[in-house]
Design an enzyme around this catalytic site. Structure first.
Site, PDB file in Angstrom:
ATOM      1  N   GLU A 146       0.825  -1.214   0.000  1.00 18.74           N
ATOM      2  CA  GLU A 146       0.000   0.000   0.000  1.00 18.74           C
ATOM      3  C   GLU A 146       0.856   1.259   0.000  1.00 18.74           C
ATOM      4  O   GLU A 146       0.504   2.254  -0.632  1.00 18.74           O
ATOM      5  CB  GLU A 146      -0.944  -0.002   1.205  1.00 18.74           C
ATOM      6  CG  GLU A 146      -1.854  -1.216   1.283  1.00 18.74           C
ATOM      7  CD  GLU A 146      -2.637  -1.486   0.013  1.00 18.74           C
ATOM      8  OE1 GLU A 146      -2.972  -0.533  -0.714  1.00 18.74           O
ATOM      9  OE2 GLU A 146      -2.918  -2.669  -0.262  1.00 18.74           O
ATOM     10  N   HIS A 166       2.122   1.986  -3.468  1.00 20.55           N
ATOM     11  CA  HIS A 166       1.084   2.590  -4.303  1.00 20.55           C
ATOM     12  C   HIS A 166       1.162   4.117  -4.281  1.00 20.55           C
ATOM     13  O   HIS A 166       0.622   4.779  -5.177  1.00 20.55           O
ATOM     14  CB  HIS A 166      -0.310   2.181  -3.806  1.00 20.55           C
ATOM     15  CG  HIS A 166      -0.877   0.993  -4.509  1.00 20.55           C
ATOM     16  ND1 HIS A 166      -0.867   0.840  -5.871  1.00 20.55           N
ATOM     17  CD2 HIS A 166      -1.533  -0.104  -4.021  1.00 20.55           C
ATOM     18  CE1 HIS A 166      -1.465  -0.292  -6.205  1.00 20.55           C
ATOM     19  NE2 HIS A 166      -1.879  -0.887  -5.100  1.00 20.55           N
TER      20      HIS A 166
END
Length: 903
Positions: A303, A306
Site C-alpha cells: 500500500e 502505491h
C-alpha cells in the site's frame, strides 16, 4: 442491487475522455451515522477536446437536496442513478457546481462508500464507492485537488482524518469540533478517504534521505496499540526501501494507516490515509503467526508503494487496473525479497509467490472468468480485482525486469515518472517507458509482441524436448509454445517467453553453456527468449547426456511440459543450483505419483475406490529422507519441499476431477510419508522446536515451520499406530507455547490428524482468545477447513455459522467459515449428495443481500464445476442455476454465475 436483465457490459474499446474535468473539490461533512450531510463544491470546466455533452454525475443510494451552478439554482434530471445537467455555462471558462446530499452510513452493509463500523466512520471508494458519498464523475481519469472539512461530535468522534495534510482544527458549538485537510496532490476520487472515531495512534517521526521530516501514524482502536509495532517497522522499512531502490521519497508531511475489522479488502492505498483490514496491521507474538507477520510486512509495503505506482501515476480507466496493481505487487515482492537477505530466504519467498500463482491464478486462467491482464470488458469492476490482475500482472512486470535487467528497469521507472507523474495512463504507457529507457534490450526489440501478455488470456504451455548426440557432443533443446482458447478469444498468437535455463552433467554438476556458433563456453545459466511457435537451441561441448533445468526461478508464468524420468527429477532435487527448480523437481515427482494413483481408480467415483498401499516408491521416500537430514538446507526450504501438492493443484492437472478420490489419495500419500519418515520427523522436531526468544525473521520462522510440520506428521503417524505420546506432546506444546505460531501449529496438528485431544484443545483455545477477533478467525477457519472424517465437515461448518461469535456481516468472519469450507476443504465441500453445493448457494444468496462484493468472491468457488466428474458436476450446476435464477441479484454475483454457466 439490480433486477434481472439490467446488467450492461462495459468495453475497453468504448473508452472516451470525459466531457468535463473537475479541477478542485471542496467537501464538507457533517457526520452522523443515521444522516450524514455532504456539501460538495466543485470547480468544473468543459473538456474542449471532446464533443459537447451533458454532465452526467454518478450516484448511488443518495438523497439529493440541492444543486447550484455558479450559486444559482439549475434544472437537472435523473437517468437511473445518474444526475444529468444540461443547462451549463457555455465556453471553456470554469464554473462552480454545488451539490448537497445526505446518506445513511449506519445502514451501509456493503462497506463501499461511507460506512460505520463499531462506532467509527470509514470509507472505501475503490473502485466505484465515491458515488455512494456524493454525485461525481466517478472514474479514475478525473483528477482533482481536494480540501475536506469534517465536523462531528467530539466525544463520539475525537479523531477526524482525511487525505493529505492537516491545515486547521478547532472547537464548534454543542460539543462538536472540526478538522480541515488538504491534499497537495491531484487524485482521482477512488483515492479519497475519511475516518472519524475513537482511535489511538502509534507515532514515529522520520527524516528522509532528502532531509525532509515526516510524521508516521498508525491508528487503531484503544487496546490494540501494543500490536502495531511490527506494522510501523514495516512502514519505515518500506519508505527507506522505495527511496533507496527507486529514488521515490515520501511526498507528504504525514503518512497515516488506520485499521478496521470491517473491510472487504486487505487494505486501500488512499493518498496519505491508508485504510487497512486489522488482519494486516495488528500483530504480537501471542496473537499472530509468522505468516501474519510476513503478510503485514508485505501488505504495508504494497500500500505504501502505491503512493507512487497508483497514486502519483494512476489508471486512465479500470481496464488498466494492473498498471497499478501488477506493478505494485511486483514491487512488494521485490521489497520482501530484498528484506529476506540470504539467497535461500529469497528462494523461499519466490517459491511461496509462485505457489499462489499456480494454485489460484492458473485455474482462473483456465476457467470461465479467464480474462487478460488488461481485460476487454466487464459487467462489475469489483469482479476484476483478481489474481490475474495482481499476481499474473506482477509476473508480466517481472518479465520486463528480466528482459532489461535490474539497472535497466530502474531507468525505465525513472522515465515512467518523468513522463507521467500526475497523470492517468495505460499499461501501454508503462511498457513503453521501460522499453524506451533500454533501447538496445530484447524488450524494446520485441515490445509489440510482448504486449500480448496484456491482451491474451490464458496460461501458455511451453513444451521442451531434448536430444543428446554423442558423436557431436551436442545437446539440442527444442522449445515450443501454445496457448489454448479462452472465453471470447479463440485465436492466440505466440508470446514472448523468457526461459532461464541450465544443464547438469551426469554427476549433477552445472555445465558451462556454449551455444552452437559461440566462440567459448559462458556461464552455467542463461536466459533464452522464445518468440516463435517453436525454436531449437544447440549446446556444444557436452560430454554426456545432460539433465536440463528449465524455467529457473519461474522466469515466465507458463506451464512447462517436459518428459523427465524419475531419475532426472531425483537428480534435480539433489543437485540443482537453482532452488526453485530443486523444489519443483520434488513437486513433479509427488504430482506424478498422485496422478497415477488417481488414474488407477478411474471408473470408481468417490473416496470408496480402492487405493493401493504404499503409493510412494522407496526412491521418493529416500529423497525426502535426504532432504530432512540435509545438514545445510534451510529449514524453511525443507518444509516447502516436504509439502505435498495441494488437492486443488492436483485437480487442475486432470481433465475430469473426482475431488473425493483426490482427497483420499493425497491423505494416503501424507500418511505414508508420516510413517515412513517417523525417525526423521522426530529428529527435525528435536532440532527445530526451540527457537529461543521470538523473532519473526526468515531463519526463526523457517525453523518453526519445519517443527510445526514435523509435529503434524508425528500426530498422523501416531493416529495410524495408536500411539498417544506424540498427541500428548502436541497438546502440551499447545498449552506451553510462547508464541502463536507454535501454539497454532500444535492445535492444527491435533485437529488435522483427528486426535481425540483436538476437541479439548479447541475449547481451551476459544476460552483463551474469545475477545480477540483475529485469533478467533483462525479458530473458525481451522475447523471449517479440517479434513472431512466421517462426513462431518458440512455439519461442522453449519454449527460454526450458529456459533454466538459468528457474524455474517463481518467479511473476515464470513471468510473464516464459509470460504474455508467451500474453498479450502475440497474433501468436505464436494459431496456426492450435493449438500455442500446447496450450502454454498444458500450462503451466496444470503451474502448478496448484505455485501455483494464478498458474495461474488464466494460465488467463484464453483468456477471449475464443468471439470467435475458425476455426480458432482450435475449437482454443482444445479446449485449455480439456483443462484442465477434469483430475480434480485447484484451485478457482482450475476456476472460470476452467468459466466460459470456458459463454461
Amino acid at each position: 442491487m439490480m433486477r434481472e436483465g439490467q446488467a450492461t457490459a462495459i468495453h475497453r474499446a468504448d473508452y472516451a475522455a470525459p466531457a468535463y474535468w473537475i479541477d478542485t473539490v471542496d467537501l464538507t461533512f457533517d457526520l452522523d451515522p443515521a444522516k450524514t450531510r455532504v456539501l460538495n463544491k466543485m470547480r468544473v470546466r468543459r473538456n474542449s477536446g471532446v464533443p459537447a455533452a451533458p454532465l452526467r454525475l454518478h450516484g448511488d443510494e443518495l438523497n439529493l437536496a440541492r444543486v447550484l451552478v455558479n450559486g444559482a439554482g439549475t434544472s437537472f434530471k435523473m437517468e437511473g442513478s445518474c444526475l444529468v445537467l444540461e443547462n451549463l455555462p457555455e465556453g471553456d471558462a470554469p464554473f462552480d457546481l454545488e451539490i448537497f446530499t445526505t446518506c445513511c452510513p449506519a445502514k451501509n452493509t456493503q462497506l463501499s462508500g461511507l460506512y460505520v463500523s463499531q462506532g467509527t466512520f470509514f470509507t472505501q471508494c475503490e473502485a466505484e464507492g465515491f458515488r455512494r458519498i456524493t454525485y461525481f464523475l466517478d472514474r479514475p481519469d478525473v483528477m482533482a485537488s481536494y480540501t475536506v472539512l469534517l465536523r462531528a461530535d467530539k466525544a463520539q468522534y475525537p479523531v477526524l482524518l482525511s487525505n493529505g495534510n492537516l491545515i486547521e482544527q478547532g472547537e464548534l458549538e454543542d460539543g462538536r469540533h472540526f478538522a480541515r485537510w488538504n491534499d497537495p496532490h491531484k487524485k482521482p476520487c477512488y483515492l479519497f478517504a475519511l475516518v472519524a472515531g475513537k482511535l489511538v495512534a502509534r507515532e514515529q517521526r522520520i527524516r528522509a534521505r532528502s532531509g525532509t521530516d515526516h510524521l508516521l501514524q498508525i491508528y487503531v482502536r484503544p487496546g490494540d496499540l501494543e500490536k502495531t509495532e511490527h506494522a510501523m517497522n514495516s512502514l519505515m522499512a518500506s519508505i527507506a526501501w522505495d527511496e533507496a531502490r527507486f529514488g521515490l521519497p515520501l511526498d507528504l508531511e504525514r503518512f497515516m494507516i488506520v485499521a478496521t475489522s470491517d473491510f472487504n479488502m486487505g487494505a486501500m492505498e488512499n493518498k496519505g490515509l491508508n485504510i487497512f483490514n486489522t488482519k494486516y496491521v495488528l500483530a504480537s507474538q501471542a496473537t499472530a503467526t509468522d505468516v501474519d507477520f510476513a503478510n503485514i510486512e508485505s501488505v504495508v509495503g504494497h500500500e505504501y508503494f502505491h503512493n507512487w505506482t497508483g497514486n502519483r501515476v494512476t489508471c486512465r480507466d479500470w481496464f488498466q487496473l494492473s498498471l497499478k496493481e501488477g506493478l505494485t505487487v511486483f514491487r512488494d515482492q521485490e521489497f520482501s525479497l530484498d528484506l529476506a537477505g540470504s539467497p535461500s530466504a529469497r528462494a523461499v519467498k519466490r517459491i511461496e509467490d509462485v505457489r499462489v500463482l499456480r494454485t489460484v491464478q492458473f485455474p482462473e486462467d483456465a476457467g470461465p472468468m479467464a480474462h487478460p491482464v488488461r481485460p476487454d470488458s466487464y459487467v462489475e469492476i469489483n469482479n476484476f480485482y483478481t489474481v490475474t490482475i495482481y499476481e499474473k500482472g506482477a509476473e508480466v512486470v517481472r518479465m520486463q525486469h528480466t528482459l532489461v535487467g535490474r539497472e535497466g528497469f530502474a531507468k525505465g521507472m525513472k522515465l515512467y515518472f518523468e513522463r507521467h507523474d500526475g497523470q492517468a495512463v495505460t499499461c501501454d504507457d508503462f511498457a513503453q517507458a521501460i522499453a524506451d529507457a533500454n533501447p538496445e534490450s530484447d524488450l524494446a526489440r520485441l515490445l509489440p509482441q510482448f504486449k500480448r501478455w496484456y491482451s491474451q488470456a490464458g496460461t501458455p504451455r511451453v513444451r521442451a524436448v531434448g536430444a543428446y548426440d554423442a558423436a557431436t557432443r551436442s545437446y539440442r533443446l527444442t522449445l515450443s509454445q501454445s496457448l489454448a482458447p479462452t472465453p471470447g478469444q479463440a485465436e492466440k498468437l505466440p508470446m514472448v517467453i523468457p526461459v532461464a535455463l541450465g544443464l547438469l552433467d551426469a554427476n549433477g554438476q552445472p555445465i558451462a553453456l556454449q551455444l552452437e556458433g559461440e566462440a567459448a563456453p559462458g556461464a552455467a545459466d542463461r536466459t533464452v527468449v522464445l518468440t516463435e511457435p517453436s525454436h531449437s537451441y544447440t549446446f556444444v561441448n557436452i560430454d554426456s547426456a545432460p539433465v536440463p533445468s528449465l524455467l529457473r526461478g519461474f522466469s515466465a508464468p507458463v506451464h512447462l511440459d517436459i518428459d523427465y524420468t524419475d531419475d532426472e527429477l531425483l537428480a534435480l532435487l539433489a543437485h540443482d543450483t537453482d532452488a526453485f527448480n530443486r523444489w519443483e523437481a520434488g513437486q513433479r515427482l509427488a504430482l506424478r505419483i498422485a496422478i497415477n494413483a488417481i488414474a488407477a481408480g478411474a471408473g470408481d467415483t468417490g473416496a470408496a475406490a480402492p487405493i493401493a498401499p504404499d503409493l510412494l516408491p522407496e526412491s521418493f521416500i529416500a529423497a525426502m529422507r535426504d532432504v530432512l537430514r540435509h545438514p545445510t538446507l534451510d529449514a524453511a526450504f525443507k518444509e516447502l519441499v516436504l509439502a505435498l501438492p495441494s488437492e486443488g493443484y492436483i485437480a487442475e492437472q486432470l481433465d475430469v476431477v473426482d475431488p473425493q478420490r483426490i482427497h483420499a489419495v493425497r491423505e494416503a500419500l501424507r500418511t505414508q510419508l508420516a510413517t515412513a519418515l517417523r525417525p526423521e520427523w522426530e529428529a527435525a522436531w528435536e532440532q527445530h522446536h526451540d527457537t529461543g526468544a521470538y523473532r519473526p525473521d526468515a531463519l526463526s520462522s523457517g525453523r518453526r515451520a519445519l517443527a510445526g510440520m514435523a509435529l503434524s506428521m508425528l500426530c498422523v503417524a501416531a493416529r495410524e499406530s495408536g500411539d498417544t505420546v506424540w498427541p500428548g506432546r502436541a497438546y502440551q506444546r499447545f498449552k506451553d507455547a510462547g508464541n502463536m505460531t507454535d501454539r497454532f501449529n500444535a492445535l492444527s496438528a491435533l485437529v488435522v490428524s483427528g486426535q481425540p485431544l483436538a476437541e479439548q484443545a479447541l475449547a481451551r483455545f476459544h476460552a483463551m482468545f474469545k475477545d480477540d477477533a483475529l485469533v478467533l478467525d483462525k479458530w473458525f477457519a481451522l475447523q471449517a477447513g479440517a479434513p472431512d472424517r466421517g462426513g462431518q465437515a458440512l455439519a461442522t461448518a453449519k454449527a460454526l455459522l450458529a456459533h454466538p461469535d459468528f457474524s455474517l456481516k463481518n467479511p473476515n468472519r464470513a471468510r473464516s467459515v464459509i470460504f474455508s469450507y467451500c474453498n479450502a476443504n475440497p474433501g468436505g465441500f464436494h459431496r456426492a449428495d450435493g449438500a455442500g453445493y446447496a450450502f454454498w448457494a444458500d450462503r451466496v444468496l444470503e451474502l448478496d443481500a448484505i455485501n455483494p462484493q464478498v458474495a461474488a468472491r464466494l460465488a467463484r468457488s464453483l468456477d471449475r464445476w464443468s471439470k467435475l466428474a458425476e455426480p458432482y458436476r450435475s449437482a454443482a450446476r444445479q446449485a449455480i442455476e439456483r443462484v442465477a435464477a434469483r430475480p434480485a441479484l447484484s451485478n457482482d454475483v450475476r456476472e460470476v454465475v452467468t459466466r460459470a454457466l456458459a463454461d
